[in-house]
Scaffold this active site. Structure first.
Site, PDB file in Angstrom:
ATOM      1  N   ASN A   1       0.835  -1.194   0.000  1.00 35.10           N
ATOM      2  CA  ASN A   1       0.000   0.000   0.000  1.00 35.10           C
ATOM      3  C   ASN A   1       0.876   1.252   0.000  1.00 35.10           C
ATOM      4  O   ASN A   1       2.106   1.151  -0.085  1.00 35.10           O
ATOM      5  CB  ASN A   1      -0.944  -0.015   1.209  1.00 35.10           C
TER       6      ASN A   1
ATOM      7  N   LYS B   1     -14.562   0.421  14.587  1.00 31.55           N
ATOM      8  CA  LYS B   1     -13.261  -0.242  14.715  1.00 31.55           C
ATOM      9  C   LYS B   1     -12.794  -0.249  16.162  1.00 31.55           C
ATOM     10  O   LYS B   1     -12.293  -1.271  16.668  1.00 31.55           O
ATOM     11  CB  LYS B   1     -12.239   0.469  13.832  1.00 31.55           C
TER      12      LYS B   1
END
Length: 403
Positions: free
Chosen positions: A209, A336
């Protein structure tokens, strides 16, 4: 409170220069060794003799007025400084700093120093809001310069608005807090993850990434300066790690999981700032895959979620996660935090200018189980690191008091 600290006070040419005398006096009273550098414009507003009397040192204005032949003055001052503060900081000196100009003693010393640099702007309200000034301030923020925001009120020019130099007692209090924070994490063992993970397809290809590792490295640097015993677990990064920080290099998500778990039981704080791959190839070819057809199909399997794993197993550990989002930032961040049993989540919208992967700045929101804790404006990643670590230290201290 500031005993043994050398602070350089840079005074530039604005009407607020008279307030710099009070700053100098209060710093000396707090125990600091204060060295004053004035610009030629500043001398028009207040005499060097004032600062010489208050600091008990010669005041330097002329770059070429070398009083000690054994040293080069601007290098000597730059090296010995524990902190440099420019107060007042005019639009002119801010522009010089942003563009790297060095045409007087103050700007030359600022270029040569490795010490923390603070500025306290003071100018007309319209000057402070001018796009050129704002752009220069953004450049300095990205480099890690800290700001003491001007106050709002009656200005010398007759306008009322934002542009007044902050009051001397507040400036000195901020400096004292800064040095007091230096050991706020003394004795705490901290694990910080940084960078992107690499999931190999074959010996020459991989999935990864855009993470640069800058945020995690900034956290490690500031945590160490605050006294923490830091271990940085770093994947793929694009910036060097400052010397003196213990680094464990890893490649894949599995490597990072193992490195974190190896140190988990002994850690007080774990900050997971790395961008870890959610999936990896089911099979990793031992040799380079040759091009055979127009299409290639990869089967990916899920990696173990590091943050969720440590969240479920935590005992004494204070756990902080990061959430890089592109939409519904608060909703995703709180989800999250709760699913992964974090104490804090630091969330940002990576599509926002000045935030996200590869930048020197960040714009973040901090959440706990009750919701939004704080919104931090755009600032350097070092600045974000400092603000986050202060909040972590404060919460850990309160937790210790309640036990």
């Amino acid at each position: 409170m500031l005993q043994g600290k050398t602070i350089i006070l840079g005074v530039s040419g604005g009407i607020a220069a008279y307030k710099a005398a009070a700053i100098c006096s209060k710093l000396v009273q707090a125990g600091a060794d204060v060295r004053v550098i004035m610009t030629e414009s500043a001398v028009k507003f207040i005499a060097p003799l004032t600062f010489q009397t208050l600091s008990r040192h010669d005041v330097i204005v002329d770059t070429f007025d070398e009083k000690d032949a054994s040293v080069v003055s601007h290098i000597d001052l730059a090296d010995r400084a524990d902190l440099i503060i420019v107060a007042p900081a005019t639009a002119n000196i801010i522009a010089k700093m942003a563009h790297g100009l060095a045409d007087d003693m103050l700007s030359t010393t600022l270029l040569a120093t490795m010490a923390p640099v603070w500025i306290a702007p003071a100018m007309n309200v319209h000057m402070y809001a001018h796009p050129a000034v704002r752009a220069n301030l953004d450049v300095l923020a990205a480099r890690g310069v800290q700001f003491i925001e001007p106050g709002t009120g009656q200005l010398a020019c007759g306008y009322v608005g934002k542009g007044r130099l902050e009051e001397p007692e507040h400036i000195v209090a901020a400096i004292i807090r800064f040095f007091g924070e230096k050991k706020i994490l003394e004795g705490k063992k901290m694990v910080i993850t940084a960078g992107g993970t690499v999931e190999r397809i074959d010996p020459v290809r991989y999935l990864t990434n855009d993470s640069s590792g800058k945020m995690g490295i900034a956290l490690a640097e500031v945590a160490q300066s605050m006294g923490a015993d830091v271990t940085l677990i770093a994947g793929k990064t694009s910036v060097p790690v400052p010397s003196g920080i213990r680094v464990v290099k890893v490649e894949s998500a599995q490597d990072m999981l193992e490195a974190v778990m190896e140190r988990f039981d002994d850690s007080d704080v774990i900050i997971k700032a790395a961008a870890v791959a959610d999936y990896r190839p089911l099979e990793r070819a031992q040799q380079k895959i040759k091009k055979k057809s127009e299409e290639m199909t990869l089967t990916l399997i899920k990696n173990t979620d590091i943050l969720q794993t440590i969240g479920q197993r935590k005992t004494k550990q204070f756990i902080v996660g990061f959430a890089a989002e592109t939409e519904n930032v608060e909703e995703h961040a709180l989800d999250k935090l709760r699913r992964k049993h974090c104490d804090l989540i630091v969330a940002n919208d990576v599509t926002q200018e000045g935030a996200g992967f590869g930048t020197d700045t960040n714009v973040v929101r901090i959440y706990d189980a009750a919701g939004l804790v704080d919104i931090l404006p755009i600032m350097s990643k070092l600045g974000v690191a400092r603000e986050l670590l202060l909040r972590i230290a404060e919460r850990m201290a309160k937790g210790a008091e309640s036990r």
